[in-house]
Design a protein around this motif. Structure first.
Motif, mmCIF file in Angstrom:
data_model
loop_
_atom_site.group_PDB
_atom_site.id
_atom_site.type_symbol
_atom_site.label_atom_id
_atom_site.label_comp_id
_atom_site.label_asym_id
_atom_site.label_seq_id
_atom_site.Cartn_x
_atom_site.Cartn_y
_atom_site.Cartn_z
ATOM 1 N N PRO A 193 47.026 50.794 58.502
ATOM 2 C CA PRO A 193 46.347 51.866 58.132
ATOM 3 C C PRO A 193 45.649 51.987 57.158
ATOM 4 C CG PRO A 193 48.436 52.415 58.300
ATOM 5 C CD PRO A 193 48.522 51.201 58.707
ATOM 6 N N LYS A 194 44.343 52.312 57.035
ATOM 7 C CA LYS A 194 43.578 52.342 55.776
ATOM 8 C C LYS A 194 44.058 53.186 54.683
ATOM 9 C CE LYS A 194 39.140 51.430 57.971
ATOM 10 N NZ LYS A 194 37.747 51.789 58.029
ATOM 11 N N GLY A 198 34.800 55.616 50.568
ATOM 12 C CA GLY A 198 33.577 55.470 51.017
ATOM 13 C C GLY A 198 33.081 56.701 51.727
ATOM 14 N N ALA A 199 33.960 57.200 52.619
ATOM 15 C CA ALA A 199 33.602 58.365 53.494
ATOM 16 C C ALA A 199 33.145 59.574 52.930
ATOM 17 C CB ALA A 199 34.942 58.600 54.370
ATOM 18 N N CYS A 200 33.312 59.729 51.486
ATOM 19 C CA CYS A 200 32.920 61.066 50.912
ATOM 20 C C CYS A 200 31.808 60.550 49.791
ATOM 21 C CB CYS A 200 33.977 61.332 50.167
ATOM 22 S SG CYS A 200 35.020 60.644 49.122
ATOM 23 N N ALA A 201 31.046 59.601 49.918
ATOM 24 C CA ALA A 201 30.162 59.242 49.106
ATOM 25 C C ALA A 201 28.995 60.063 49.128
ATOM 26 C CB ALA A 201 29.795 58.034 49.423
ATOM 27 N N ALA A 202 28.709 60.621 50.305
ATOM 28 C CA ALA A 202 27.438 61.712 50.511
ATOM 29 C C ALA A 202 27.911 63.307 50.322
ATOM 30 C CB ALA A 202 26.774 61.523 51.897
ATOM 31 N N GLY A 203 29.304 63.366 50.143
ATOM 32 C CA GLY A 203 29.832 64.524 50.125
ATOM 33 C C GLY A 203 31.165 64.860 50.619
ATOM 34 N N PRO A 204 31.806 65.962 50.317
ATOM 35 C CA PRO A 204 33.137 65.940 50.787
ATOM 36 C C PRO A 204 33.458 65.884 52.369
ATOM 37 C CG PRO A 204 32.583 67.813 49.404
ATOM 38 C CD PRO A 204 31.316 67.098 49.846
ATOM 39 N N VAL A 205 34.593 65.290 52.818
ATOM 40 C CA VAL A 205 34.935 65.264 53.972
ATOM 41 C C VAL A 205 36.314 66.115 54.144
ATOM 42 C CG1 VAL A 205 35.970 63.667 55.749
ATOM 43 C CG2 VAL A 205 34.243 62.831 54.037
ATOM 44 N N VAL A 206 36.154 66.859 55.453
ATOM 45 C CA VAL A 206 37.215 67.779 55.715
ATOM 46 C C VAL A 206 37.696 67.402 57.063
ATOM 47 C CG1 VAL A 206 37.543 70.119 56.200
ATOM 48 C CG2 VAL A 206 35.686 69.610 54.660
ATOM 49 N N LEU A 207 39.213 67.337 56.852
ATOM 50 C CA LEU A 207 40.090 66.971 57.947
ATOM 51 C C LEU A 207 40.972 68.312 58.482
ATOM 52 C CD1 LEU A 207 40.184 63.984 56.573
ATOM 53 C CD2 LEU A 207 40.709 63.866 58.973
ATOM 54 N N ILE A 208 40.915 68.794 59.506
ATOM 55 C CA ILE A 208 41.579 69.817 59.914
ATOM 56 C C ILE A 208 42.997 69.464 60.654
ATOM 57 C CG2 ILE A 208 41.749 72.122 61.165
ATOM 58 C CD1 ILE A 208 39.773 72.139 58.899
ATOM 59 N N HIS A 244 37.460 64.622 48.266
ATOM 60 C CA HIS A 244 36.134 64.783 47.417
ATOM 61 C C HIS A 244 35.916 63.355 46.747
ATOM 62 C CE1 HIS A 244 35.674 69.084 47.042
ATOM 63 N NE2 HIS A 244 37.030 69.147 47.132
ATOM 64 N N ALA A 245 35.946 63.257 45.544
ATOM 65 C CA ALA A 245 35.777 62.012 44.807
ATOM 66 C C ALA A 245 36.818 61.161 45.221
ATOM 67 C CB ALA A 245 35.602 62.187 43.300
ATOM 68 N N PRO A 246 36.846 59.774 45.035
ATOM 69 C CA PRO A 246 37.979 58.801 45.422
ATOM 70 C C PRO A 246 39.300 59.376 44.772
ATOM 71 C CG PRO A 246 36.017 57.570 44.984
ATOM 72 C CD PRO A 246 35.486 59.161 44.323
ATOM 73 N N GLY A 247 40.089 59.445 45.618
ATOM 74 C CA GLY A 247 41.579 59.679 45.409
ATOM 75 C C GLY A 247 41.753 61.496 45.158
ATOM 76 N N GLU A 248 40.947 62.101 45.349
ATOM 77 C CA GLU A 248 41.108 63.597 45.062
ATOM 78 C C GLU A 248 40.842 64.383 46.585
ATOM 79 O OE1 GLU A 248 38.647 67.162 43.388
ATOM 80 O OE2 GLU A 248 38.204 65.560 42.370
ATOM 81 N N VAL A 249 42.299 64.782 46.752
ATOM 82 C CA VAL A 249 42.112 65.383 48.040
ATOM 83 C C VAL A 249 42.852 67.108 47.554
ATOM 84 C CG1 VAL A 249 43.602 65.473 50.248
ATOM 85 C CG2 VAL A 249 42.977 63.458 49.340
ATOM 86 N N LYS A 250 41.995 68.041 48.111
ATOM 87 C CA LYS A 250 42.730 69.253 47.976
ATOM 88 C C LYS A 250 43.172 69.650 49.323
ATOM 89 C CE LYS A 250 40.681 73.471 46.514
ATOM 90 N NZ LYS A 250 39.774 74.762 46.308
ATOM 91 N N HIS A 251 44.109 70.729 49.163
ATOM 92 C CA HIS A 251 45.085 71.287 50.322
ATOM 93 C C HIS A 251 44.347 72.607 50.415
ATOM 94 C CE1 HIS A 251 48.436 73.402 51.927
ATOM 95 N NE2 HIS A 251 47.879 72.809 53.101
ATOM 96 N N VAL A 252 43.870 73.103 51.589
ATOM 97 C CA VAL A 252 43.497 74.586 51.720
ATOM 98 C C VAL A 252 44.401 74.818 53.035
ATOM 99 C CG1 VAL A 252 41.736 76.236 52.322
ATOM 100 C CG2 VAL A 252 41.224 74.304 50.888
ATOM 101 N N PRO A 253 45.351 75.948 52.788
ATOM 102 C CA PRO A 253 45.994 76.496 54.082
ATOM 103 C C PRO A 253 45.115 77.203 54.830
ATOM 104 C CG PRO A 253 47.303 76.867 51.709
ATOM 105 C CD PRO A 253 45.858 76.410 51.397
ATOM 106 N N LEU A 254 45.330 77.138 56.037
ATOM 107 C CA LEU A 254 44.470 78.000 56.768
ATOM 108 C C LEU A 254 45.293 79.178 57.530
ATOM 109 C CD1 LEU A 254 42.474 75.135 58.670
ATOM 110 C CD2 LEU A 254 41.548 76.593 56.716
#
Length: 189
Positions: free
Chosen positions: A130-131, A138-148, A161-171
């Motif tokens: 796995p990657k 590279g996936a977030c080069a144009a902006g944040p990527v959100v996975l649900i 966000h930026a390389p290595g930065e992942v923010k958690h948002v509880p839904l």
């Protein structure tokens, strides 16, 4: 090729693993697992190019042997008859037949040995792995990527966000039942 039931089960396992990583506050790992699971499900559903296709371009004999052993492993695991599977090329035919006679355990050993052999080739060091989070940057080069990630027990968003930065948002106001309802409405159209 996997059945739709197997693909669905792989998706459920992916979501379960991601939820466990989120619980442990390992957001980067959760993102990696979601991406790996998405890749598995997407490639099975859409039958996209696989790592084996890339290997076949440069090392066709090794790719064929790996494919044959994979097929034999699948047949051994499911109890299906390998009648539709053609025999490997002449150089791997003897190895294949010996492995077939020795049973599923030897298929697994041969598969692991072939994967190790492929990973020693230039450009294939991460074959079938796995990657990592750094590779997904590279996936977030144009902006944040959100996975649900949606589970019966919890729903979460991971924002990459930026390389290595992942923010958690509880839904907290979103649920599995709500997602299922929305999915049903989309499926009807």
């Amino acid at each position: 090729r996997y059945t739709s039931k197997e693909v669905k089960y792989a998706g459920l396992l992916t979501n379960e693993a991601a939820a466990a990583a989120i619980t442990a506050k390992e957001y980067g790992l959760a993102l990696e697992w979601l991406e790996a699971g998405r890749g598995i499900v997407t490639s099975q559903v859409l039958q996209l190019r696989t790592p084996l296709d890339d290997l076949r371009l440069l090392h066709p004999q090794l790719a064929d042997e790996l494919h044959q052993v994979s097929q034999a492993l699948q047949h051994a695991a499911t109890g299906d008859s390998p009648q539709s599977t053609s025999l490997p090329t002449s150089t791997s035919k003897e190895t294949y037949l010996q492995t077939q006679a020795q049973g599923p355990h030897s298929y697994a050993l041969k598969y692991d040995a072939l994967i190790a052999q492929v990973r020693m080739l230039k450009g294939f060091e991460d074959f079938m792995r796995p990657k990592r989070l750094s590779q997904l940057a590279g996936a977030c080069a144009a902006g944040p990527v959100v996975l649900i990630n949606i589970k019966r027990s919890r729903c979460d968003a991971l924002i990459f966000h930026a390389p290595g930065e992942v923010k958690h948002v509880p839904l907290r106001s979103f649920s599995y039942q709500h997602a299922s309802g929305l999915h049903s409405k989309l499926s009807v159209r």
